[in-house]
Design a protein around this motif. Structure first.
Motif, PDB file in Angstrom:
ATOM      1  N   MET A 105       0.823  -1.209   0.000  1.00 16.63           N
ATOM      2  CA  MET A 105       0.000   0.000   0.000  1.00 16.63           C
ATOM      3  C   MET A 105       0.864   1.269   0.000  1.00 16.63           C
ATOM      4  N   ASP A 106       1.844   1.325   0.882  1.00 14.78           N
ATOM      5  CA  ASP A 106       2.697   2.513   1.002  1.00 14.78           C
ATOM      6  C   ASP A 106       3.573   2.733  -0.224  1.00 14.78           C
ATOM      7  N   TYR A 107       4.170   1.662  -0.691  1.00 19.30           N
ATOM      8  CA  TYR A 107       5.209   1.787  -1.704  1.00 19.30           C
ATOM      9  C   TYR A 107       4.654   1.789  -3.115  1.00 19.30           C
ATOM     10  N   TYR A 108       3.696   0.937  -3.392  1.00 16.52           N
ATOM     11  CA  TYR A 108       3.130   0.832  -4.738  1.00 16.52           C
ATOM     12  C   TYR A 108       1.768   1.521  -4.838  1.00 16.52           C
ATOM     13  N   VAL A 109       1.268   2.012  -3.710  1.00 12.91           N
ATOM     14  CA  VAL A 109      -0.072   2.596  -3.648  1.00 12.91           C
ATOM     15  C   VAL A 109      -1.080   1.643  -4.299  1.00 12.91           C
ATOM     16  N   THR A 110      -0.980   0.402  -3.887  1.00  9.49           N
ATOM     17  CA  THR A 110      -1.824  -0.647  -4.446  1.00  9.49           C
ATOM     18  C   THR A 110      -2.535  -1.374  -3.317  1.00  9.49           C
ATOM     19  N   VAL A 111      -3.832  -1.570  -3.480  1.00  9.94           N
ATOM     20  CA  VAL A 111      -4.571  -2.364  -2.507  1.00  9.94           C
ATOM     21  C   VAL A 111      -4.361  -3.831  -2.855  1.00  9.94           C
ATOM     22  N   TRP A 112      -3.696  -4.508  -1.972  1.00 15.24           N
ATOM     23  CA  TRP A 112      -3.451  -5.945  -2.164  1.00 15.24           C
ATOM     24  C   TRP A 112      -3.668  -6.659  -0.848  1.00 15.24           C
ATOM     25  N   PRO A 113      -4.363  -7.806  -0.875  1.00 20.36           N
ATOM     26  CA  PRO A 113      -5.143  -8.348  -1.995  1.00 20.36           C
ATOM     27  C   PRO A 113      -6.550  -7.753  -1.976  1.00 20.36           C
ATOM     28  N   ALA A 114      -7.244  -7.865  -3.084  1.00 13.15           N
ATOM     29  CA  ALA A 114      -8.619  -7.366  -3.152  1.00 13.15           C
ATOM     30  C   ALA A 114      -9.559  -8.516  -3.488  1.00 13.15           C
ATOM     31  N   CYS A 115     -10.803  -8.375  -3.079  1.00  6.10           N
ATOM     32  CA  CYS A 115     -11.814  -9.396  -3.360  1.00  6.10           C
ATOM     33  C   CYS A 115     -12.238  -9.281  -4.824  1.00  6.10           C
ATOM     34  N   SER A 116     -12.306 -10.413  -5.509  1.00  6.07           N
ATOM     35  CA  SER A 116     -12.687 -10.361  -6.924  1.00  6.07           C
ATOM     36  C   SER A 116     -14.194 -10.146  -7.090  1.00  6.07           C
ATOM     37  N   ARG A 117     -14.963 -10.399  -6.031  1.00  6.95           N
ATOM     38  CA  ARG A 117     -16.413 -10.220  -6.129  1.00  6.95           C
ATOM     39  C   ARG A 117     -16.862  -8.837  -5.664  1.00  6.95           C
ATOM     40  N   HIS A 118     -16.148  -8.291  -4.682  1.00  2.53           N
ATOM     41  CA  HIS A 118     -16.486  -6.971  -4.156  1.00  2.53           C
ATOM     42  C   HIS A 118     -15.285  -6.065  -4.404  1.00  2.53           C
ATOM     43  N   SER A 119     -15.431  -4.796  -4.130  1.00  3.79           N
ATOM     44  CA  SER A 119     -14.301  -3.918  -4.394  1.00  3.79           C
ATOM     45  C   SER A 119     -13.395  -3.765  -3.164  1.00  3.79           C
ATOM     46  N   PHE A 120     -13.673  -4.502  -2.128  1.00  2.00           N
ATOM     47  CA  PHE A 120     -12.931  -4.307  -0.885  1.00  2.00           C
ATOM     48  C   PHE A 120     -11.536  -4.918  -0.908  1.00  2.00           C
TER      49      PHE A 120
END
Ligand SMILES: [Zn+2]
Length: 167
Positions: A105-120
């Motif tokens: 999150m901090d370094y790549y500004v990426t939400v990992w992991p995410a749910c494939s069914r919901h956006s969470f």
């Protein structure tokens, strides 16, 4: 304390007999540290497989290991703001996953992991003595998405936590 830790403690007793508190703490810490490295291998592979991003570099000191100034020789392993000092595979895996998630999150500004069914984004939870990724979405108020460790066989994971060389 988990069954796994208690079993290990009794094995230590069988192997070494009576040992000093300092010696015991040393073994405890070494085992925690070793598990942390194995857990990091599992989690960083998962990040790479799913995002193509690597959790490496000076920006992420993934194991910051030190001796607790108040409690003496029991080392604490830190990953970003998460830390662990118990040689329990499930707990170590969960803590490492949280640290890696924070890094991504901090370094790549990426939400990992995410749910494939919901956006969470998913969060670490514990279910049936397994560390899992859980999503808060859905009508039931949340669902378990998968185990943190992609290898399905838990017994393989458990028995290979400490001596398995990095893959
Ligand atoms: Zn979901």
């Amino acid at each position: 304390m988990s069954e796994e830790v208690l079993t290990w403690m009794s094995e230590v007793h069988d192997e070494f007999g009576e040992i000093s508190g300092d010696e015991f703490c040393e073994l405890w810490t070494t085992r925690t540290f070793s598990m942390a490295r194995s857990a990091f291998e599992v989690i960083q592979k998962s990040v790479f497989d799913e995002t193509g991003k690597r959790v490496v570099g000076e920006e992420f000191c993934y194991v910051n290991y030190f001796r607790d100034p108040e409690f003496g020789p029991v080392g604490v392993v830190r990953f970003k703001s998460a830390e662990v000092s118990t040689p329990d595979w499930v707990e170590v895996l969960g803590v490492v996953a949280e640290g890696v998630q924070e890094f991504v999150m901090d370094y790549y500004v990426t939400v990992w992991p995410a749910c494939s069914r919901h956006s969470f984004g998913l969060h670490v939870d514990y279910f049936d003595e397994t560390a899992v990724w859980k999503c808060n979405g859905g009508p039931e108020g949340g669902h378990v998405v998968r185990a943190l460790d992609p290898s399905a066989d838990r017994s393989v994971v458990r028995s290979s936590t400490i001596d398995r060389p990095p893959v």
